[in-house]
Design an enzyme around this catalytic site. Structure first.
Site, PDB file in Angstrom:
ATOM      1  N   SER A 156       6.536  -1.882 -14.010  1.00 37.02           N
ATOM      2  CA  SER A 156       7.577  -2.313 -13.298  1.00 37.02           C
ATOM      3  C   SER A 156       7.998  -1.293 -12.179  1.00 37.02           C
ATOM      4  O   SER A 156       6.911  -0.369 -11.632  1.00 37.02           O
ATOM      5  CB  SER A 156       8.711  -2.179 -14.295  1.00 37.02           C
ATOM      6  OG  SER A 156      10.090  -2.658 -13.637  1.00 37.02           O
ATOM      7  N   TYR A 171      10.850  -9.096  -5.426  1.00 31.38           N
ATOM      8  CA  TYR A 171       9.814  -8.118  -5.962  1.00 31.38           C
ATOM      9  C   TYR A 171      10.782  -7.343  -6.947  1.00 31.38           C
ATOM     10  O   TYR A 171      10.452  -7.077  -8.139  1.00 31.38           O
ATOM     11  CB  TYR A 171       9.434  -7.011  -4.967  1.00 31.38           C
ATOM     12  CG  TYR A 171       8.732  -5.672  -5.439  1.00 31.38           C
ATOM     13  CD1 TYR A 171       7.366  -6.102  -5.733  1.00 31.38           C
ATOM     14  CD2 TYR A 171       9.335  -4.626  -5.555  1.00 31.38           C
ATOM     15  CE1 TYR A 171       6.640  -4.809  -6.292  1.00 31.38           C
ATOM     16  CE2 TYR A 171       8.386  -3.587  -5.688  1.00 31.38           C
ATOM     17  CZ  TYR A 171       7.324  -3.769  -6.175  1.00 31.38           C
ATOM     18  OH  TYR A 171       6.484  -2.644  -6.722  1.00 31.38           O
TER      19      TYR A 171
HETATM   20  N1  LIG Z   1       3.035   2.622  -5.451  1.00 32.96           N
HETATM   21  C1  LIG Z   1       4.205   2.990  -5.910  1.00 32.96           C
HETATM   22  O1  LIG Z   1       4.937   3.890  -5.635  1.00 32.96           O
HETATM   23  C2  LIG Z   1       4.783   2.103  -6.870  1.00 32.96           C
HETATM   24  C3  LIG Z   1       6.051   2.216  -7.032  1.00 32.96           C
HETATM   25  C4  LIG Z   1       6.802   1.337  -8.055  1.00 32.96           C
HETATM   26  C5  LIG Z   1       6.077   0.665  -8.830  1.00 32.96           C
HETATM   27  N2  LIG Z   1       4.696   0.346  -8.548  1.00 32.96           N
HETATM   28  C6  LIG Z   1       4.037  -0.783  -9.248  1.00 32.96           C
HETATM   29  O2  LIG Z   1       2.763  -0.162  -9.407  1.00 32.96           O
HETATM   30  C7  LIG Z   1       1.643  -1.288  -9.545  1.00 32.96           C
HETATM   31  C8  LIG Z   1       0.536  -0.900  -8.626  1.00 32.96           C
HETATM   32  O3  LIG Z   1       1.097  -0.737  -7.269  1.00 32.96           O
HETATM   33  P1  LIG Z   1       0.007   0.062  -6.133  1.00 32.96           P
HETATM   34  O4  LIG Z   1       0.986   0.646  -5.399  1.00 32.96           O
HETATM   35  O5  LIG Z   1      -0.998   0.452  -6.585  1.00 32.96           O
HETATM   36  O6  LIG Z   1      -0.095  -1.395  -5.287  1.00 32.96           O
HETATM   37  P2  LIG Z   1      -1.634  -1.759  -4.370  1.00 32.96           P
HETATM   38  O7  LIG Z   1      -1.415  -2.886  -3.384  1.00 32.96           O
HETATM   39  O8  LIG Z   1      -2.353  -0.573  -4.100  1.00 32.96           O
HETATM   40  O9  LIG Z   1      -2.460  -2.556  -5.789  1.00 32.96           O
HETATM   41  C9  LIG Z   1      -2.132  -3.741  -6.332  1.00 32.96           C
HETATM   42  C10 LIG Z   1      -3.636  -4.520  -6.627  1.00 32.96           C
HETATM   43  O10 LIG Z   1      -3.084  -5.745  -7.208  1.00 32.96           O
HETATM   44  C11 LIG Z   1      -4.100  -6.693  -6.838  1.00 32.96           C
HETATM   45  N3  LIG Z   1      -3.285  -8.108  -6.867  1.00 32.96           N
HETATM   46  C12 LIG Z   1      -2.678  -8.484  -6.072  1.00 32.96           C
HETATM   47  N4  LIG Z   1      -2.415  -9.874  -6.399  1.00 32.96           N
HETATM   48  C13 LIG Z   1      -3.158 -10.100  -7.602  1.00 32.96           C
HETATM   49  C14 LIG Z   1      -3.569 -11.293  -8.480  1.00 32.96           C
HETATM   50  N5  LIG Z   1      -2.831 -12.380  -8.210  1.00 32.96           N
HETATM   51  N6  LIG Z   1      -4.339 -10.988  -9.616  1.00 32.96           N
HETATM   52  C15 LIG Z   1      -4.839  -9.758  -9.708  1.00 32.96           C
HETATM   53  N7  LIG Z   1      -4.761  -8.729  -8.976  1.00 32.96           N
HETATM   54  C16 LIG Z   1      -3.679  -8.966  -7.763  1.00 32.96           C
HETATM   55  C17 LIG Z   1      -4.292  -6.306  -5.364  1.00 32.96           C
HETATM   56  O11 LIG Z   1      -5.266  -7.108  -4.786  1.00 32.96           O
HETATM   57  C18 LIG Z   1      -4.371  -4.810  -5.340  1.00 32.96           C
HETATM   58  O12 LIG Z   1      -5.620  -4.289  -5.495  1.00 32.96           O
HETATM   59  C19 LIG Z   1       2.487  -2.704  -9.226  1.00 32.96           C
HETATM   60  O13 LIG Z   1       2.675  -3.479 -10.265  1.00 32.96           O
HETATM   61  C20 LIG Z   1       3.638  -2.177  -8.312  1.00 32.96           C
HETATM   62  O14 LIG Z   1       4.810  -2.831  -8.332  1.00 32.96           O
HETATM   63  C21 LIG Z   1       4.018   0.996  -7.447  1.00 32.96           C
END
Ligand SMILES: NC(=O)c1ccc[n+]([C@@H]2O[C@H](COP(=O)([O-])OP(=O)(O)OC[C@H]3O[C@@H](n4cnc5c(N)ncnc54)[C@H](O)[C@@H]3O)[C@@H](O)[C@H]2O)c1
Length: 328
Positions: A156, A171
């Site tokens: 989340s 989101y």
């Molecule tokens: N980066 C942060 O600080 C942060 C903060 C809060 C929550 N999150 C959560 O952490 C998780 C990862 O985020 P991130 O920052 O690494 O993002 P990111 O964009 O670097 O990685 C997300 C990956 O998901 C893949 N993806 C997108 N659509 C898809 C689909 N339909 N099926 C399968 N894969 C798919 C993308 O190709 C991408 O490689 C997410 O759930 C995000 O909501 C991240």
């Protein structure tokens, strides 16, 4: 001996960012990993099969075991295929990490139907679909007398839990839904030996956060980097271990801090033995102490909310909302 020796793990969105780090960490701890990622852009467009493949190559080069899958979690049959990939390749599946996301950030007044649906399809429905196909397999195994610890680890975000952010209607709604579904999953799937938990990363340096102030700066040359996307990997790995007792928990992870969330809780209340009139409510309800959404945002940004603070927060919201306004 790794903490995940013998565990078969499917990680969605494992080609980049936090998911990629989880895949590398889980494999180093002895897990066999299905690296799912269609390699799409932040908004879900396009696709690149090489993104998942590159992570698999990296794991194999380090002596680990992994296989790539490029299906979308938003595709019902695709979700089934990625579960099947684990069963076909490694004979079982013990852990699902629902990590995939896309973002389409825009003012609610400008957001169109497709933009809203696409984010919910990946973040919320994708989490449901992959969990549901895995749960089918787990129920079957359980009914066949096989007793093994199984785990789901959802992902989340603070935007959805603690501080929903302007421009993130879809989101934030998806992430709040993921936390709610974590509780339902824990209650329903426990009878098959399945634990369901959720992590909520914060301020991890990935393509999603590069524009957040301070995130684009160079990481420290040595020592612990609290913004590194790998900070939540050990927490997810712990939740994946067969001996972990936790279920139904949503853990916020920021740098080296791991916090247990208590979710929505009842605040002050008014009561009457009978049906309220509108006038009575108008007189009494505003007297109950309430959360101020502007105050929550100010807290999240680390600023105080006096009268001038309130004006500053409103200015910031206006600036965010005015980007890309009146289009779409
Ligand atoms: N980066 C942060 O600080 C942060 C903060 C809060 C929550 N999150 C959560 O952490 C998780 C990862 O985020 P991130 O920052 O690494 O993002 P990111 O964009 O670097 O990685 C997300 C990956 O998901 C893949 N993806 C997108 N659509 C898809 C689909 N339909 N099926 C399968 N894969 C798919 C993308 O190709 C991408 O490689 C997410 O759930 C995000 O909501 C991240």
């Amino acid at each position: 001996m790794g903490s995940l020796d013998g565990r078969v793990v499917l990680i969605t969105g494992a080609g980049r960012g936090i998911g990629r780090e989880e895949a590398l960490f889980f494999a180093a701890e002895g897990a066999k990993v299905v690296v799912n990622d269609p390699g799409v852009a932040i908004d879900g467009s396009g696709g690149d099969a090489g993104v998942a493949g590159a992570v698999v190559e990296e794991i194999v080069a380090r002596g680990g075991q992994a296989v790539a899958n490029t299906d979308s979690v938003a595709d019902w049959r695709g979700a089934q295929r990625m579960v099947d990939a684990a069963l076909r390749t490694y004979g079982d599946l013990h852990v699902v990490v629902n990590n995939a996301t896309i973002e389409r950030n825009r003012a609610l007044v400008d957001l169109n139907e497709e933009e809203f649906d696409d984010v919910i399809a990946v973040k919320l429905k994708g989490t449901f679909s992959v969990t549901r196909w895995a749960a089918r397999h787990w129920r079957e195994r359980f009914e066949a007398g096989i007793r093994v610890d199984r785990a789901v680890i959802n992902t989340s975000s603070g935007s959805g839990l603690l501080n929903p952010l302007p421009t993130q209607a879809s989101y934030a709604a998806g992430n709040a839904g993921v936390a709610a579904m974590t509780i339902i999953g824990a209650l329903e799937l426990g009878r098959y030996g399945v634990r369901v938990n959720c992590i909520s990363p914060s301020m991890a340096r990935t393509r999603l956060t590069l524009e957040v102030p301070g995130m684009g700066e160079e990481p420290p040359a040595d020592g612990f980097d609290p913004l590194h996307p790998s900070t939540s990997a050990p927490i997810a790995a712990y939740l994946a271990t067969a001996a972990c007792p936790l279920t139904g928990q949503v853990l916020s992870v920021r740098g080296g801090s791991v916090a247990v969330n208590h979710g929505w809780s009842r605040g002050g209340h008014v009561h009457k033995d009978g049906r309220w009139t509108v006038g009575e409510l108008a007189a009494q309800l505003p007297e109950v102490p309430m959360d101020d959404p502007f105050g929550k945002l100010a807290d999240a940004l680390g600023s105080a909310l006096g009268r001038t603070g309130h004006a500053r927060i409103q200015e910031m919201i206006n600036a965010l909302l005015d980007q890309g306004a009146h289009s779409g």
